[in-house]
Design a protein around this motif. Structure first.
Motif, mmCIF file in Angstrom:
data_model
loop_
_atom_site.group_PDB
_atom_site.id
_atom_site.type_symbol
_atom_site.label_atom_id
_atom_site.label_comp_id
_atom_site.label_asym_id
_atom_site.label_seq_id
_atom_site.Cartn_x
_atom_site.Cartn_y
_atom_site.Cartn_z
ATOM 1 N N THR A 133 0.779 -1.411 0.029
ATOM 2 C CA THR A 133 -0.022 0.005 -0.006
ATOM 3 C C THR A 133 0.949 1.130 -0.027
ATOM 4 O O THR A 133 0.273 2.273 -0.421
ATOM 5 N N ALA A 179 -7.368 -9.648 -6.464
ATOM 6 C CA ALA A 179 -8.438 -8.657 -6.100
ATOM 7 C C ALA A 179 -8.393 -8.288 -4.445
ATOM 8 O O ALA A 179 -8.537 -7.026 -4.131
ATOM 9 N N ASP A 191 -5.308 -7.923 -3.201
ATOM 10 C CA ASP A 191 -4.518 -6.811 -3.056
ATOM 11 C C ASP A 191 -4.933 -5.337 -3.393
ATOM 12 O O ASP A 191 -4.641 -4.357 -2.925
ATOM 13 N N SER A 192 -5.822 -5.426 -4.316
ATOM 14 C CA SER A 192 -6.260 -4.067 -5.134
ATOM 15 C C SER A 192 -7.005 -3.504 -4.148
ATOM 16 O O SER A 192 -7.401 -2.274 -3.733
ATOM 17 N N GLN A 212 -6.746 0.320 -2.460
ATOM 18 C CA GLN A 212 -7.792 1.273 -2.476
ATOM 19 C C GLN A 212 -8.076 1.712 -0.915
ATOM 20 O O GLN A 212 -8.363 2.886 -0.821
ATOM 21 N N TYR A 232 -15.522 -1.162 -4.020
ATOM 22 C CA TYR A 232 -13.864 -1.461 -5.020
ATOM 23 C C TYR A 232 -14.146 -1.920 -6.152
ATOM 24 O O TYR A 232 -14.694 -2.871 -6.270
ATOM 25 N N TYR A 269 -12.679 -3.631 -9.217
ATOM 26 C CA TYR A 269 -11.429 -4.361 -9.755
ATOM 27 C C TYR A 269 -11.933 -5.155 -10.836
ATOM 28 O O TYR A 269 -12.779 -5.895 -11.121
ATOM 29 N N ARG A 270 -11.041 -4.705 -12.019
ATOM 30 C CA ARG A 270 -11.218 -5.199 -13.320
ATOM 31 C C ARG A 270 -12.928 -4.582 -13.720
ATOM 32 O O ARG A 270 -12.810 -3.289 -13.619
#
Length: 414
Positions: free
Chosen positions: A224, A270, A272-273, A277, A325, A327-328
């Motif tokens: 992060t 996902a 980690d994303s 965020q 959030y 994600y893609r």
């Protein structure tokens, strides 16, 4: 343009002008520390050489050569030694450090100029059999001073130039071939000495950069970019302890509810994303916080140097972390539980604050679980306690949704 570019490259190589501000501050502190340890020796050497040079210059006794100039160097050297000695071990603000370095620069250049002009005058006033002693003395003390000023290469260069240029100019134009050869040798040695000084300075800067990079790696969460647990503790302890009640802080502990289910359902990428965020949202929300940290897993913490409104702060954090959030082509919805604690900022207060905030966080997670069970009604199992909803929008304008329900992860200790 070429001259300007060359000057900028030379400046960057000799004063760290291309470094980040915090590294420049570290460099200034290092220069100050090194000067403080070596300046007394340098001034003592200058005074000693001034006495010897005065005794060897001139034909007979001259009040200027044998008394005033040596005495002036001795008095100045002693005064500067006392000044630097009194500064030893005393914490100094960075602005004062820069002023001290600047004053040292001007004093060094002034002493170099006086010494250079004294050498020229002594060269012509001394009997021919001892004439070469004057340039020898000035070169000895100039090289010693330049080496002592290795951490400040621009100052070292300036001292060499102002102290040696007058004498070198006379020597290379002398009708005596021996004096000419000596002058050329001194020029070569001066150039080599300055090259070594610049290289040594570059090694100092490289060491500072490496140390700064290692410190960043040891105190930064690699995913992060937030502070890690070690940096969080260091930030709390960075300020000196204050009397009770004089300085209070707010500590905020945060858990992402449903993160484990989202991570299991959609993969570690996902997860980690989501963490990245969430960290960015906390950083933007709490720009006045002393520290925004990821303690590990889905646990975050905030350190605020004021006794903030707990309820308003918790609502703001929960709101911003409960937004979908991305994600893609999917939207992952999770929630957050928040616990806060207030207390004095002292060396023994962190563990107590973390326990209090963690207890409130655990109660918040229990209440959230009860509310979800009640809201689910008879249409959901009484044991379900967390949900992760994912809305994937189809390119044709349609959409689909699915929900994953499972028991909450066991609370990890702080």
């Amino acid at each position: 343009m070429f001259i300007r570019a060359a000057w900028q490259r030379a400046r960057a190589a000799t004063d760290g002008g291309n470094l980040a501000p915090d590294i420049r501050d570290e460099l200034a502190l290092l220069q100050y520390t090194r000067l403080g340890s070596i300046v007394p020796i340098l001034y003592f050497s200058i005074a000693l050489v001034a006495v010897v040079a005065g005794a060897a210059s001139g034909g007979g006794f001259d009040i200027m050569y044998h008394l005033l100039l040596p005495g002036g160097f001795i008095v100045l050297g002693c005064c500067r030694c006392v000044v630097w000695y009194r500064r030893r071990g005393v914490p100094v603000a960075i602005d004062k450090v820069r002023r001290y370095l600047k004053s040292t620069t001007w004093i060094a250049l002034g002493m170099g100029l006086v010494g250079g002009l004294w050498t020229v005058d002594a060269y012509f006033d001394t009997p021919e059999t001892r004439r070469v002693l004057a340039p020898v003395f000035i070169f000895m003390i100039t090289f010693a001073g330049a080496v002592c000023l290795t951490s400040m290469p621009r100052v070292a260069m300036g001292v060499v130039i102002v102290a040696l240029t007058p004498m070198l100019t006379i020597m290379v134009q002398s009708p005596d071939i021996g004096v000419q050869a000596m002058g050329v040798c001194f020029v070569i040695v001066s150039a080599l000495t300055l090259m070594l000084i610049v290289n040594s300075f570059n090694e100092i800067v490289s060491g500072l950069l490496l140390r700064h990079e290692l410190k960043m790696l040891s105190e930064t969460d690699p995913l992060t970019g937030l502070a890690n647990r070690r940096a969080f503790r260091a930030q709390f302890a960075s300020a000196p302890a204050a009397p009770e009640g004089a300085r209070r802080v707010t500590l905020v502990m945060i858990d992402l509810d449903g993160f484990k289910q989202a991570n299991d359902a959609f993969g570690h990428a996902a997860g980690d994303s989501i963490l990245v965020q969430a960290g960015e949202r906390l950083r933007n929300l709490c720009q006045d916080a002393s520290c925004v940290a990821r303690l590990g897993g889905d646990e975050f913490a905030l350190l605020i140097e004021t006794a903030s409104d707990s309820d308003a702060l918790k609502r703001a954090v929960q709101t911003v972390l409960s937004l979908p959030y991305q994600y893609r082509n999917q939207q992952i919805v999770i929630t957050a539980s928040v616990g806060t604690a207030h207390g004095p900022k002292d060396s023994a207060g962190l563990e107590a604050l973390m326990r209090d905030a963690d207890s409130e966080l655990y109660r918040a997670k229990q209440w959230a679980s009860i509310r979800r069970q009640v809201g689910a009604g008879t249409g959901a199992s009484a044991s379900a306690s967390a949900s992760v909803s994912v809305n994937a929008g189809a390119k044709s304008g349609g959409g689909s949704a699915r929900a994953i329900r499972s028991a909450p992860a066991a609370r990890r200790g702080i």
